[in-house]
Design a protein around this motif. Structure first.
Motif, PDB file in Angstrom:
ATOM      1  N   SER A  58       0.775  -1.078   0.105  1.00  0.00           N
ATOM      2  CA  SER A  58      -0.026   0.016   0.094  1.00  0.00           C
ATOM      3  C   SER A  58       0.950   1.187  -0.087  1.00  0.00           C
ATOM      4  O   SER A  58       1.996   1.138   0.243  1.00  0.00           O
ATOM      5  CB  SER A  58      -0.669   0.071   1.305  1.00  0.00           C
ATOM      6  OG  SER A  58      -0.153   0.169   2.413  1.00  0.00           O
ATOM      7  N   ARG A 111       4.136  10.380  -2.353  1.00  0.00           N
ATOM      8  CA  ARG A 111       3.200  11.035  -3.154  1.00  0.00           C
ATOM      9  C   ARG A 111       3.877  11.937  -4.262  1.00  0.00           C
ATOM     10  O   ARG A 111       3.398  11.968  -5.371  1.00  0.00           O
ATOM     11  CB  ARG A 111       2.057  11.484  -2.298  1.00  0.00           C
ATOM     12  CG  ARG A 111       1.398  10.432  -1.675  1.00  0.00           C
ATOM     13  CD  ARG A 111      -0.119  11.189  -1.377  1.00  0.00           C
ATOM     14  NE  ARG A 111      -0.789  10.374  -0.293  1.00  0.00           N
ATOM     15  CZ  ARG A 111      -1.654   9.228  -0.746  1.00  0.00           C
ATOM     16  NH1 ARG A 111      -1.614   8.958  -2.145  1.00  0.00           N
ATOM     17  NH2 ARG A 111      -2.187   8.497   0.136  1.00  0.00           N
ATOM     18  N   ALA A 121       2.966   3.835  -9.703  1.00  0.00           N
ATOM     19  CA  ALA A 121       2.079   3.386  -8.891  1.00  0.00           C
ATOM     20  C   ALA A 121       0.739   2.856  -9.841  1.00  0.00           C
ATOM     21  O   ALA A 121       0.516   3.240 -10.884  1.00  0.00           O
ATOM     22  CB  ALA A 121       1.313   4.532  -8.065  1.00  0.00           C
ATOM     23  N   ARG A 122      -0.065   2.075  -9.054  1.00  0.00           N
ATOM     24  CA  ARG A 122      -0.872   1.375  -9.800  1.00  0.00           C
ATOM     25  C   ARG A 122      -2.198   1.270  -9.097  1.00  0.00           C
ATOM     26  O   ARG A 122      -2.266   1.349  -7.794  1.00  0.00           O
ATOM     27  CB  ARG A 122      -0.726  -0.274  -9.989  1.00  0.00           C
ATOM     28  CG  ARG A 122       0.573  -0.541 -10.931  1.00  0.00           C
ATOM     29  CD  ARG A 122       1.088  -1.683 -10.871  1.00  0.00           C
ATOM     30  NE  ARG A 122       2.429  -1.934 -11.356  1.00  0.00           N
ATOM     31  CZ  ARG A 122       2.865  -1.798 -12.654  1.00  0.00           C
ATOM     32  NH1 ARG A 122       2.192  -1.425 -13.541  1.00  0.00           N
ATOM     33  NH2 ARG A 122       4.518  -1.771 -12.702  1.00  0.00           N
ATOM     34  N   LYS A 123      -3.447   1.527  -9.681  1.00  0.00           N
ATOM     35  CA  LYS A 123      -4.764   1.572  -9.107  1.00  0.00           C
ATOM     36  C   LYS A 123      -5.445   0.203  -9.090  1.00  0.00           C
ATOM     37  O   LYS A 123      -5.624  -0.347 -10.066  1.00  0.00           O
ATOM     38  CB  LYS A 123      -5.539   2.736  -9.791  1.00  0.00           C
ATOM     39  CG  LYS A 123      -4.895   4.089  -9.550  1.00  0.00           C
ATOM     40  CD  LYS A 123      -5.001   4.457  -8.191  1.00  0.00           C
ATOM     41  CE  LYS A 123      -6.164   5.072  -7.723  1.00  0.00           C
ATOM     42  NZ  LYS A 123      -6.551   5.497  -6.446  1.00  0.00           N
ATOM     43  N   LEU A 124      -6.086  -0.309  -8.105  1.00  0.00           N
ATOM     44  CA  LEU A 124      -7.054  -1.281  -7.934  1.00  0.00           C
ATOM     45  C   LEU A 124      -8.376  -0.706  -7.561  1.00  0.00           C
ATOM     46  O   LEU A 124      -8.361  -0.611  -6.003  1.00  0.00           O
ATOM     47  CB  LEU A 124      -6.347  -2.561  -7.163  1.00  0.00           C
ATOM     48  CG  LEU A 124      -7.071  -3.813  -7.339  1.00  0.00           C
ATOM     49  CD1 LEU A 124      -7.644  -4.455  -8.600  1.00  0.00           C
ATOM     50  CD2 LEU A 124      -6.726  -4.787  -6.184  1.00  0.00           C
ATOM     51  N   LYS A 170     -10.307   1.963  -5.760  1.00  0.00           N
ATOM     52  CA  LYS A 170      -9.762   3.103  -5.038  1.00  0.00           C
ATOM     53  C   LYS A 170      -8.352   3.082  -4.388  1.00  0.00           C
ATOM     54  O   LYS A 170      -7.946   4.143  -4.239  1.00  0.00           O
ATOM     55  CB  LYS A 170     -10.677   3.535  -4.058  1.00  0.00           C
ATOM     56  CG  LYS A 170     -12.138   3.778  -4.533  1.00  0.00           C
ATOM     57  CD  LYS A 170     -13.079   4.329  -3.286  1.00  0.00           C
ATOM     58  CE  LYS A 170     -14.473   4.442  -3.878  1.00  0.00           C
ATOM     59  NZ  LYS A 170     -15.100   5.004  -2.784  1.00  0.00           N
ATOM     60  N   ARG A 171      -7.671   1.894  -4.455  1.00  0.00           N
ATOM     61  CA  ARG A 171      -6.461   1.571  -3.622  1.00  0.00           C
ATOM     62  C   ARG A 171      -5.509   1.868  -4.640  1.00  0.00           C
ATOM     63  O   ARG A 171      -5.392   1.748  -5.901  1.00  0.00           O
ATOM     64  CB  ARG A 171      -6.419   0.269  -3.307  1.00  0.00           C
ATOM     65  CG  ARG A 171      -7.222  -0.244  -2.268  1.00  0.00           C
ATOM     66  CD  ARG A 171      -6.855  -1.497  -1.613  1.00  0.00           C
ATOM     67  NE  ARG A 171      -5.709  -1.306  -0.999  1.00  0.00           N
ATOM     68  CZ  ARG A 171      -4.999  -2.430  -0.541  1.00  0.00           C
ATOM     69  NH1 ARG A 171      -5.402  -3.735  -0.682  1.00  0.00           N
ATOM     70  NH2 ARG A 171      -3.710  -2.284   0.186  1.00  0.00           N
ATOM     71  N   THR A 172      -4.406   2.814  -4.353  1.00  0.00           N
ATOM     72  CA  THR A 172      -3.271   2.721  -4.825  1.00  0.00           C
ATOM     73  C   THR A 172      -2.236   1.997  -4.100  1.00  0.00           C
ATOM     74  O   THR A 172      -1.833   1.867  -2.995  1.00  0.00           O
ATOM     75  CB  THR A 172      -2.639   4.361  -4.554  1.00  0.00           C
ATOM     76  OG1 THR A 172      -3.675   5.389  -4.969  1.00  0.00           O
ATOM     77  CG2 THR A 172      -1.445   4.670  -5.372  1.00  0.00           C
TER      78      THR A 172
END
Length: 66
Positions: free
Chosen positions: A9, A25, A35-38, A40-42
């Motif tokens: 995370s 960030r 960074a990858r998105k799944l 709402k999670r980064t």
């Protein structure tokens, strides 16, 4: 038992790298760290974090006073 994780995370990645969440960030925003998105999670791929760290510039040695 071995940890076979692929992703951190954002909070875990910052902790693993020894930097603050804001700096992490900033690195993502500057596209120096992927960074990858799944949903709402980064997520940060562990290999991407290691690659980012390996490509940081070396610190300059302090010059001795003459």
């Amino acid at each position: 038992m071995t940890d076979n994780r692929i992703f951190y995370s954002v909070n875990e990645a910052a902790k693993a790298a020894g930097i603050g969440l804001t700096k992490l960030r900033e690195e993502i925003a500057a596209e120096r760290l992927v960074a990858r998105k799944l949903g709402k999670r980064t997520l940060i791929k562990i290999s991407d974090l290691e690659s980012w760290a390996a490509n940081l510039p070396q610190a300059e040695r302090a010059r001795a006073a003459a």
